[in-house]
Design a protein around this motif. Structure first.
Motif, PDB file in Angstrom:
ATOM      1  N   THR A 155       9.409 -33.212   7.695  1.00 42.49           N
ATOM      2  CA  THR A 155       8.039 -33.124   8.198  1.00 42.49           C
ATOM      3  C   THR A 155       7.047 -33.088   7.047  1.00 42.49           C
ATOM      4  N   GLU A 195       6.519 -36.549   6.090  1.00 46.20           N
ATOM      5  CA  GLU A 195       5.687 -37.283   7.037  1.00 46.20           C
ATOM      6  C   GLU A 195       4.215 -36.911   6.893  1.00 46.20           C
ATOM      7  N   VAL A 203       2.939 -38.869   4.159  1.00 46.22           N
ATOM      8  CA  VAL A 203       2.688 -40.266   4.548  1.00 46.22           C
ATOM      9  C   VAL A 203       1.333 -40.381   5.230  1.00 46.22           C
ATOM     10  N   VAL A 204       1.041 -39.436   6.146  1.00 49.84           N
ATOM     11  CA  VAL A 204      -0.250 -39.460   6.838  1.00 49.84           C
ATOM     12  C   VAL A 204      -1.386 -39.333   5.826  1.00 49.84           C
ATOM     13  N   ALA A 240      -1.874 -42.496   3.967  1.00 44.42           N
ATOM     14  CA  ALA A 240      -2.542 -43.514   4.786  1.00 44.42           C
ATOM     15  C   ALA A 240      -4.048 -43.334   4.679  1.00 44.42           C
ATOM     16  N   GLY A 266      -5.164 -44.804   1.542  1.00 46.01           N
ATOM     17  CA  GLY A 266      -5.195 -46.255   1.654  1.00 46.01           C
ATOM     18  C   GLY A 266      -6.441 -46.745   2.353  1.00 46.01           C
TER      19      GLY A 266
END
Lengths: 326, 118, 109
Positions: A151, A154, A157-158, A161, A164
Motif C-alpha cells: 500500500t 501504491e 504511485v498516486v 501521478a 506527472g
C-alpha cells in the motif's frame, strides 16, 4: 436471488460497454462510462466486495468522469468520422476473445468454496486477522497491516501521478487566473445547495476515514470524497475562489506530507526494534500498536489521495481557465 | 444451466475486456481510447472480484455468528488498483491535453499526418 | 408488525411504479424538458417511496438513521440536479417542443 441480480447487472454492463463503441458523441461516451462505473460498483456489492464498490463509485463514477469531462471541454466533444477499416481490429478481438473463452473453461467454477484461491493465504487472514490486528474489517487489516508495504508503494504511485500531471500541465497561480469570477453565477439554487452540502460531504469523508477500521471505508475512499467536496466547490464558485480556500502549493505540501507520514511510521517501528511497518512494536500491547499504526497510515493515505486528486483537478481546471481567457 | 452459471461471470469479463480492447485499437479519438482502456481495466477488476466470491459467504467484515466470508485478498488488491487506475488515467488525459495544444487535434491519424509533414 | 409489512410493501410497489413510469417517460417524451420532468419523477418521488418502504422494514436502529440521512440527501440533491440541468439547457438556447413548432409555423407563413 443474488445470482439472478448478478446475471441482470452483468448483462447491463456488457450492453453499456457495447454502446460506447458506436457512439460518436464523446460527451455521451463519458456519461456512459459513468453509468458503467456505477453498474460495476453495484456488481461489486453483490459479490461481497463492499470496500471495492465504495472506491469504484467514488473514484470511477466521480473523479474519472469529472476529469474526462474537463478534458472534453479542452479537446472538443465529437469524434470525427474514421475511414479506417474495422475488419482487422474485429478479427484480432474475435480471435483473442475466443482463446480467452476457451481458457475460462479450465477455470474453477464460480463461487465454489473449494477453489484453489480460497485455500492458501485467505483462510489465515480470515481466521487470524481479527485476533492479530483486532479490526473487524479484514480488508483494512490486510490493506494496512499485512500488505502495508504494498500500500505504501501504491500511495507513492498516486503521488508520482500527481507529479506527472503537474509537470505536463502546470498549475496557474492565483494571480494568473482571470480576475472576474467564474463558475455558475446565475445558478442561485445550485450555489445555495452546494454551500449546504459541502460541509456535510467533508464530514462524511472524515467518518469514512476513521470508521474504515470497522466498516467499509478507509483512507483511499475518504481522500477521494473530500476531494470531491472541493471539486464541487471549484465547479460552482469558480477556480479562483477555490484557490483562495486551498492553494495549489499547500496541496503539493500535503501530498508529500501524507507519503512521509506513512513512511515515517515504518521507520519509527524500525527504531523500536521491529521491521519496517511492523506496527506491533508501536505500543506495549501488540494489538494496540496495530491500531495506532493503521490509524496513522490510513491518515497518511487519506491526505495524499485528497491532495493528489485535488491537484490533478486544479491542473486540468487551470488549463480550461487559460483557454477561456484566450 | 449449471455450466452457464459457473462461467457466466468469466464470459462477461472476457466480453468486456474485448470490447475495451476493440475500442483501444479501432478508435481514432484519444479520449475514446482512454475510455476503452478504462473499460478493459474494470473488466480485470471484475475478474478478480468474481474469483474472490464464495457462494453463501458475506462481505469480509467480522459479524457475530457468520463463519463463511468471501476472500478479502482480491478486494485489497483491486481497491488500491482502482485508485492507481484513476491516477494513471489522469496522466493519460493530461498527455492528451498537451497533444491538443501542440497539434490542434486529438484524432490519431490527423496528428500523425502532421508528424509526417515535419 | 404485519400492518407495517403491508404498508412497507405498498410503498415499495408504488415506488417501483413511479420509477418505471419515469423510465418509460424518459424514452417516450418528445423533447428535453419533458424528459427532465420524467427523470426527476424517478429521482424524487420514487426514491422517497422506496426509502420510506425500506425504513419501515428496519428495526429502528442505526440502519434507520442511515436510511433517513440518505433520504435527506436525495431530497436535497436530485431536485437541484434537475433544476440545474433544465436551467443550463434554457440558457444554452434549447427550446421546448411547443416553441420550436411555433417558430416553424412563423417561418412558413
Amino acid at each position: 436471488m443474488a445470482e439472478f441480480i448478478d446475471l441482470v447487472l452483468l448483462a447491463m454492463l456488457a450492453l453499456t460497454a457495447l454502446r460506447v463503441i458506436f457512439l460518436k458523441d464523446l460527451f455521451a461516451v463519458v456519461m456512459l462510462f459513468g453509468i458503467y462505473s456505477f453498474l460495476s460498483a453495484l456488481i461489486f456489492v453483490n459479490l461481497d466486495a463492499v470496500d471495492v464498490a465504495f472506491t469504484e463509485a467514488s473514484v470511477g463514477a466521480g473523479i474519472s468522469t469529472v476529469l474526462m469531462l474537463v478534458t472534453l471541454a479542452l479537446t472538443g466533444r465529437t469524434e470525427k468520422e474514421n475511414k479506417r477499416s474495422t475488419v482487422l481490429p474485429l478479427l484480432v478481438v474475435t480471435v483473442t476473445g475466443a482463446a480467452l473463452i476457451y481458457g475460462t473453461l479450465d477455470m474453477p467454477p464460480f463461487g465454489d468454496p473449494n477453489n484453489p484461491i480460497h485455500q492458501h493465504v485467505a483462510p489465515r487472514y480470515i481466521e487470524e486477522s481479527p485476533k492479530e490486528v483486532g479490526l473487524p474489517n479484514m480488508v483494512t487489516s490486510v490493506l494496512a497491516s499485512y500488505r502495508g508495504f504494498d500500500t505504501l508503494g501504491e500511495t507513492v504511485v498516486v503521488f508520482s501521478a500527481a507529479i506527472g500531471v503537474i509537470a505536463l500541465l502546470g498549475v496557474r497561480r492565483r494571480e494568473d487566473l482571470a480576475a472576474e469570477e467564474s463558475g455558475f453565477l446565475t445558478h442561485h439554487v445550485l450555489r445555495v445547495v452546494a454551500k449546504m452540502l459541502i460541509p456535510l460531504i467533508i464530514l462524511f469523508a472524515l467518518y469514512v476515514q476513521f470508521h474504515g477500521d470497522f466498516g467499509p471505508g478507509g483512507g483511499f475512499q475518504a481522500g477521494v470524497i473530500a476531494a470531491a467536496a472541493f471539486i464541487l466547490y471549484a465547479l460552482v464558485f469558480g477556480l479562483p475562489q477555490a484557490f483562495s480556500v486551498v492553494g495549489a502549493k499547500f496541496l503539493q505540501l500535503m501530498a508529500s506530507f501524507g507519503v512521509l507520514l506513512y513512511a515515517s511510521v515504518g521507520l519509527y517501528s524500525m527504531f523500536k526494534g521491529g521491521q519496517f511497518l511492523d506496527y506491533s512494536k508501536l505500543a506495549a500491547d501488540p494489538v494496540a500498536g496495530q491500531h495506532y499504526g493503521i490509524i496513522i497510515i490510513e491518515l497518511g493515505v487519506g491526505i495524499t489521495v485528497f491532495a493528489v486528486m485535488l491537484s490533478i483537478f486544479y491542473a486540468f481546471g487551470s488549463q480550461v481557465e487559460r483557454s477561456n481567457v484566450k | 444451466m449449471n455450466l452457464i452459471l459457473d462461467y457466466y461471470n468469466y464470459w462477461i469479463v472476457v466480453f468486456l475486456m474485448m470490447t475495451g480492447f476493440y475500442i483501444v485499437i479501432s478508435a481514432n479519438n484519444l479520449v475514446k481510447k482512454i475510455v476503452g482502456l478504462n473499460i478493459f481495466q474494470t473488466s480485470v477488476f471484475m475478474l478478480y472480484i468474481s474469483m474472490g466470491k464464495v457462494t453463501g459467504g458475506t462481505a469480509p467484515i467480522v459479524v457475530e455468528g457468520v463463519t463463511q466470508y468471501s476472500n478479502p485478498l482480491p478486494h485489497v488488491l483491486i481497491l488500491t488498483a482502482i485508485v492507481v487506475g484513476v491516477a494513471t488515467t489522469a496522466v493519460g488525459l493530461s498527455l492528451i491535453v498537451r497533444i491538443k495544444r501542440a497539434y490542434g487535434t486529438v484524432e490519431e491519424n490527423e496528428f500523425e499526418n502532421k508528424d509526417d509533414a515535419i | 408488525m404485519f400492518i407495517l409489512d403491508i404498508v412497507s410493501s405498498l410503498l415499495l410497489i408504488a415506488g417501483v411504479f413511479f420509477g418505471l413510469s419515469g423510465a418509460i417517460g424518459l424514452f417516450k417524451f418528445p423533447d428535453f424538458f419533458t424528459r427532465v420532468h420524467a427523470a426527476s419523477v424517478t429521482d424524487s418521488i420514487a426514491a422517497i417511496l422506496i426509502i420510506g418502504g425500506l425504513l419501515l422494514q428496519t428495526s429502528f436502529d442505526l440502519n434507520t438513521a442511515k436510511l433517513f440521512f440518505i433520504l435527506l440527501f436525495l431530497m436535497l440533491t436530485s431536485p437541484t440536479a434537475s433544476h440545474a440541468l433544465a436551467k443550463s439547457a434554457r440558457h444554452g438556447g434549447l427550446l421546448t417542443l411547443a416553441e420550436t413548432n411555433k417558430d416553424k409555423q412563423e417561418q412558413t407563413h
